[in-house]
Motif scaffolding. Structure first.
Motif, mmCIF file in Angstrom:
data_model
loop_
_atom_site.group_PDB
_atom_site.id
_atom_site.type_symbol
_atom_site.label_atom_id
_atom_site.label_comp_id
_atom_site.label_asym_id
_atom_site.label_seq_id
_atom_site.Cartn_x
_atom_site.Cartn_y
_atom_site.Cartn_z
ATOM 1 N N PHE A 1 10.568 -13.464 -10.840
ATOM 2 C CA PHE A 1 10.373 -14.255 -9.626
ATOM 3 C C PHE A 1 9.962 -13.436 -8.396
ATOM 4 O O PHE A 1 9.188 -13.924 -7.569
ATOM 5 C CB PHE A 1 11.669 -15.020 -9.298
ATOM 6 C CG PHE A 1 12.113 -15.942 -10.396
ATOM 7 C CD1 PHE A 1 11.441 -17.130 -10.632
ATOM 8 C CD2 PHE A 1 13.190 -15.611 -11.208
ATOM 9 C CE1 PHE A 1 11.846 -17.984 -11.653
ATOM 10 C CE2 PHE A 1 13.598 -16.454 -12.227
ATOM 11 C CZ PHE A 1 12.922 -17.640 -12.461
ATOM 12 N N VAL A 2 10.469 -12.233 -8.252
ATOM 13 C CA VAL A 2 10.234 -11.469 -7.025
ATOM 14 C C VAL A 2 8.932 -10.674 -7.097
ATOM 15 O O VAL A 2 8.119 -10.700 -6.161
ATOM 16 C CB VAL A 2 11.428 -10.541 -6.733
ATOM 17 C CG1 VAL A 2 11.181 -9.733 -5.455
ATOM 18 C CG2 VAL A 2 12.714 -11.348 -6.614
ATOM 19 N N VAL A 3 8.723 -9.979 -8.193
ATOM 20 C CA VAL A 3 7.528 -9.125 -8.322
ATOM 21 C C VAL A 3 6.230 -9.921 -8.163
ATOM 22 O O VAL A 3 5.302 -9.460 -7.471
ATOM 23 C CB VAL A 3 7.567 -8.354 -9.651
ATOM 24 C CG1 VAL A 3 6.256 -7.582 -9.867
ATOM 25 C CG2 VAL A 3 8.750 -7.399 -9.671
ATOM 26 N N PRO A 4 6.079 -11.107 -8.777
ATOM 27 C CA PRO A 4 4.816 -11.848 -8.605
ATOM 28 C C PRO A 4 4.497 -12.162 -7.134
ATOM 29 O O PRO A 4 3.321 -12.156 -6.741
ATOM 30 C CB PRO A 4 5.043 -13.133 -9.403
ATOM 31 C CG PRO A 4 6.047 -12.748 -10.439
ATOM 32 C CD PRO A 4 6.955 -11.777 -9.759
ATOM 33 N N VAL A 5 5.515 -12.430 -6.311
ATOM 34 C CA VAL A 5 5.279 -12.714 -4.888
ATOM 35 C C VAL A 5 4.698 -11.490 -4.195
ATOM 36 O O VAL A 5 3.701 -11.562 -3.462
ATOM 37 C CB VAL A 5 6.589 -13.160 -4.216
ATOM 38 C CG1 VAL A 5 6.370 -13.347 -2.713
ATOM 39 C CG2 VAL A 5 7.111 -14.444 -4.842
ATOM 40 N N PHE A 6 5.308 -10.344 -4.410
ATOM 41 C CA PHE A 6 4.795 -9.111 -3.806
ATOM 42 C C PHE A 6 3.405 -8.785 -4.347
ATOM 43 O O PHE A 6 2.544 -8.288 -3.598
ATOM 44 C CB PHE A 6 5.755 -7.958 -4.100
ATOM 45 C CG PHE A 6 6.948 -7.914 -3.181
ATOM 46 C CD1 PHE A 6 6.970 -7.042 -2.103
ATOM 47 C CD2 PHE A 6 8.045 -8.740 -3.388
ATOM 48 C CE1 PHE A 6 8.067 -6.989 -1.254
ATOM 49 C CE2 PHE A 6 9.138 -8.699 -2.553
ATOM 50 C CZ PHE A 6 9.149 -7.820 -1.475
ATOM 51 N N ASP A 7 3.175 -9.036 -5.651
ATOM 52 C CA ASP A 7 1.867 -8.740 -6.239
ATOM 53 C C ASP A 7 0.759 -9.536 -5.550
ATOM 54 O O ASP A 7 -0.316 -9.006 -5.235
ATOM 55 C CB ASP A 7 1.915 -9.052 -7.738
ATOM 56 C CG ASP A 7 0.617 -8.702 -8.439
ATOM 57 O OD1 ASP A 7 -0.047 -7.729 -8.018
ATOM 58 O OD2 ASP A 7 0.256 -9.400 -9.409
ATOM 59 N N ARG A 8 1.014 -10.832 -5.287
ATOM 60 C CA ARG A 8 0.005 -11.666 -4.622
ATOM 61 C C ARG A 8 -0.266 -11.175 -3.195
ATOM 62 O O ARG A 8 -1.412 -11.132 -2.746
ATOM 63 C CB ARG A 8 0.466 -13.124 -4.606
ATOM 64 C CG ARG A 8 0.349 -13.818 -5.954
ATOM 65 C CD ARG A 8 0.509 -15.318 -5.810
ATOM 66 N NE ARG A 8 1.849 -15.683 -5.345
ATOM 67 C CZ ARG A 8 2.872 -15.931 -6.138
ATOM 68 N NH1 ARG A 8 2.714 -15.848 -7.465
ATOM 69 N NH2 ARG A 8 4.039 -16.286 -5.658
ATOM 70 N N VAL A 9 0.796 -10.782 -2.500
ATOM 71 C CA VAL A 9 0.619 -10.294 -1.129
ATOM 72 C C VAL A 9 -0.218 -9.024 -1.116
ATOM 73 O O VAL A 9 -1.166 -8.876 -0.313
ATOM 74 C CB VAL A 9 1.993 -10.048 -0.479
ATOM 75 C CG1 VAL A 9 1.832 -9.342 0.876
ATOM 76 C CG2 VAL A 9 2.743 -11.356 -0.301
ATOM 77 N N TYR A 10 0.083 -8.094 -2.008
ATOM 78 C CA TYR A 10 -0.634 -6.824 -2.015
ATOM 79 C C TYR A 10 -2.088 -7.009 -2.436
ATOM 80 O O TYR A 10 -2.988 -6.348 -1.903
ATOM 81 C CB TYR A 10 0.075 -5.840 -2.942
ATOM 82 C CG TYR A 10 1.442 -5.420 -2.460
ATOM 83 C CD1 TYR A 10 1.719 -5.329 -1.101
ATOM 84 C CD2 TYR A 10 2.480 -5.124 -3.347
ATOM 85 C CE1 TYR A 10 2.979 -4.955 -0.643
ATOM 86 C CE2 TYR A 10 3.719 -4.744 -2.908
ATOM 87 C CZ TYR A 10 3.975 -4.670 -1.556
ATOM 88 O OH TYR A 10 5.214 -4.299 -1.108
ATOM 89 N N ARG A 11 -2.323 -7.887 -3.423
ATOM 90 C CA ARG A 11 -3.710 -8.103 -3.861
ATOM 91 C C ARG A 11 -4.535 -8.770 -2.755
ATOM 92 O O ARG A 11 -5.714 -8.472 -2.569
ATOM 93 C CB ARG A 11 -3.729 -8.944 -5.135
ATOM 94 C CG ARG A 11 -3.223 -8.195 -6.359
ATOM 95 C CD ARG A 11 -3.399 -9.008 -7.628
ATOM 96 N NE ARG A 11 -2.835 -8.300 -8.772
ATOM 97 C CZ ARG A 11 -3.464 -7.326 -9.430
ATOM 98 N NH1 ARG A 11 -4.671 -6.945 -9.051
ATOM 99 N NH2 ARG A 11 -2.885 -6.743 -10.462
#
Length: 408
Positions: free
Chosen positions: A190-200
């Motif tokens: 749940f947490v990593v995908p949110v950060f991944d979208r922000v960074y991309r």
């Protein structure tokens, strides 16, 4: 049991007013009541026993507690003068484990066919160990079966206490490992995908730790049905006795290689051997036969090799204490106690005294390990969370540099 004949649960009182309860097989309720009246029982309740589920592998398997309870109650029945077959029938009707019920029914059939109790027990190696068979066999030959069963009951009680101590040692590590897995799973799912979208979206270059964490997150989210099926298959495999045995052996080998834990595991193995050997000596089992049984009862290769060395030494005419001195696995206290027992002609009593001292030492060692493990495992759990957070927040420094460049 398991023959297709209906089973009935009953409660009532015997001829002297003692409450009784159990399970009885009969073609119908009328015949069940008739059979119970023939036994002199006054029945207050009789009802059909609930059928078991259609999946035998989901049924509760007999545990060491069941075997210990069976031994304890059979000892009491025989000491009260109840014949062996009658005692087995009472125990078969009162036990709740279907597999143990079937084993007891097989024991009854074997004895009625003229075989000994030990011969019937040998048909169920998953329930009754070589030690169990050896002590029962000696009790039958010497005509003191009730005394042999009493020693077995004492041995099983101590074995249960030892297992409880081992579980106590493993409870906290297991809890921390499970908690770490849950925390990591929540972050990855749940947490990593949110950060991944922000960074991309921001176009931030990802450092290696973050790339690895994001890749793991993608794999888990994409293949979660396969992972779930694999976990279910693993849980099913754990219900297989052969799989559990191999996993137990592998875990034992691993424990012996861990500092401090390995020494405690070795002490537990020595304690079990000393008590087992002493119980068989008290039952009149010859030394070489007792060593053979004790060797079969252990799964530790180093202990098996040590017992084989003791056997070779005795075959060459050496005393047991002399052979023990050449094996580093046995602490000096043990071979000194054995030497005193050989001198005094009371080897069984001194072996049991040595096992008591080893058991006390094991208790202290387990408590020290648990006290030491709690802060270390807490730090390990904090380390897992810190590594995940570090991998998540490392790209923020790259994002700051990008913002500073755009402002400049």
């Amino acid at each position: 049991m398991g023959s297709g004949v209906p089973a009935f649960e009953y409660t009532g009182r015997d001829g002297i007013g003692i409450p009784v309860r159990g399970v009885l097989e009969a073609d119908d309720e009328t015949r069940a009541r008739a059979r119970l009246r023939e036994r002199g029982l006054y029945i207050t309740s009789l009802r059909p026993k609930a059928r078991r589920g259609p999946f035998p592998w989901l049924q509760r398997r007999p545990t060491l507690d069941d075997v210990a309870a069976f031994t304890f109650h059979l000892t009491g029945l025989l000491a009260s003068g109840i014949p062996l077959l009658r005692g087995l029938e009472v125990l078969r009707e009162q036990t709740e484990s279907r597999q143990l019920q079937e084993a007891i029914a097989d024991l009854q059939a074997s004895i009625e066919s003229g075989h000994s109790l030990s011969a019937g027990l040998a048909r169920h190696p998953a329930l009754f160990s070589p030690l169990y068979l050896g002590v029962v066999r000696v009790g039958e030959v010497a005509g003191v079966l009730d005394q042999s069963l009493a020693r077995l009951s004492d041995y099983l009680e101590r074995e249960l206490a030892l297992q409880q101590k081992i579980r106590m040692m493993l409870v906290y590590p297991t809890f921390v490992a499970a908690l770490a897995a849950v925390v990591a799973g929540i972050f990855v799912t749940f947490v990593v995908p949110v950060f991944d979208r922000v960074y991309r979206t921001a176009g931030v270059p990802l450092p290696l730790p973050t790339v690895v964490l994001v890749a793991i997150s993608h794999l888990v989210r994409r293949f979660w049905p396969l992972l779930l099926a694999t976990a279910a298959a693993g849980a099913w495999a754990l219900t297989r006795p052969r799989v559990r045995t191999r996993l137990r052996e592998a875990a034992g080998h691993l424990l012996f290689r861990i500092p401090r834990v390995g020494s405690v595991a070795r002490t537990i193995q020595v304690t079990r051997f000393v008590w087992t050997f002493g119980a068989m000596q008290a039952s009149g089992v010859p030394v070489l036969s007792a060593l053979d049984v004790a060797r079969e009862a252990t799964s530790d290769p180093q202990m098996r090799a040590a017992i084989g060395h003791l056997r070779d030494g005795i075959n060459r005419g050496r005393r047991l204490s002399e052979a023990m001195r050449t094996v580093t696995l046995f602490p000096p206290m043990v071979h000194r106690m054995v030497a005193m027992g050989e001198e005094a002609g009371r080897l069984d009593a001194l072996l049991q005294r040595a096992s008591d001292l080893l058991e006390r030492e094991t208790d202290f060692a387990i408590r020290r390990l648990v006290t030491l493990a709690e802060p270390l495992l807490t730090l390990a759990l904090g380390g897992v969370v810190a590594l995940i957070l570090l991998a998540l927040y490392l790209p923020i420094f790259g994002l700051q540099r990008l913002l500073m460049r755009s402002e400049g």
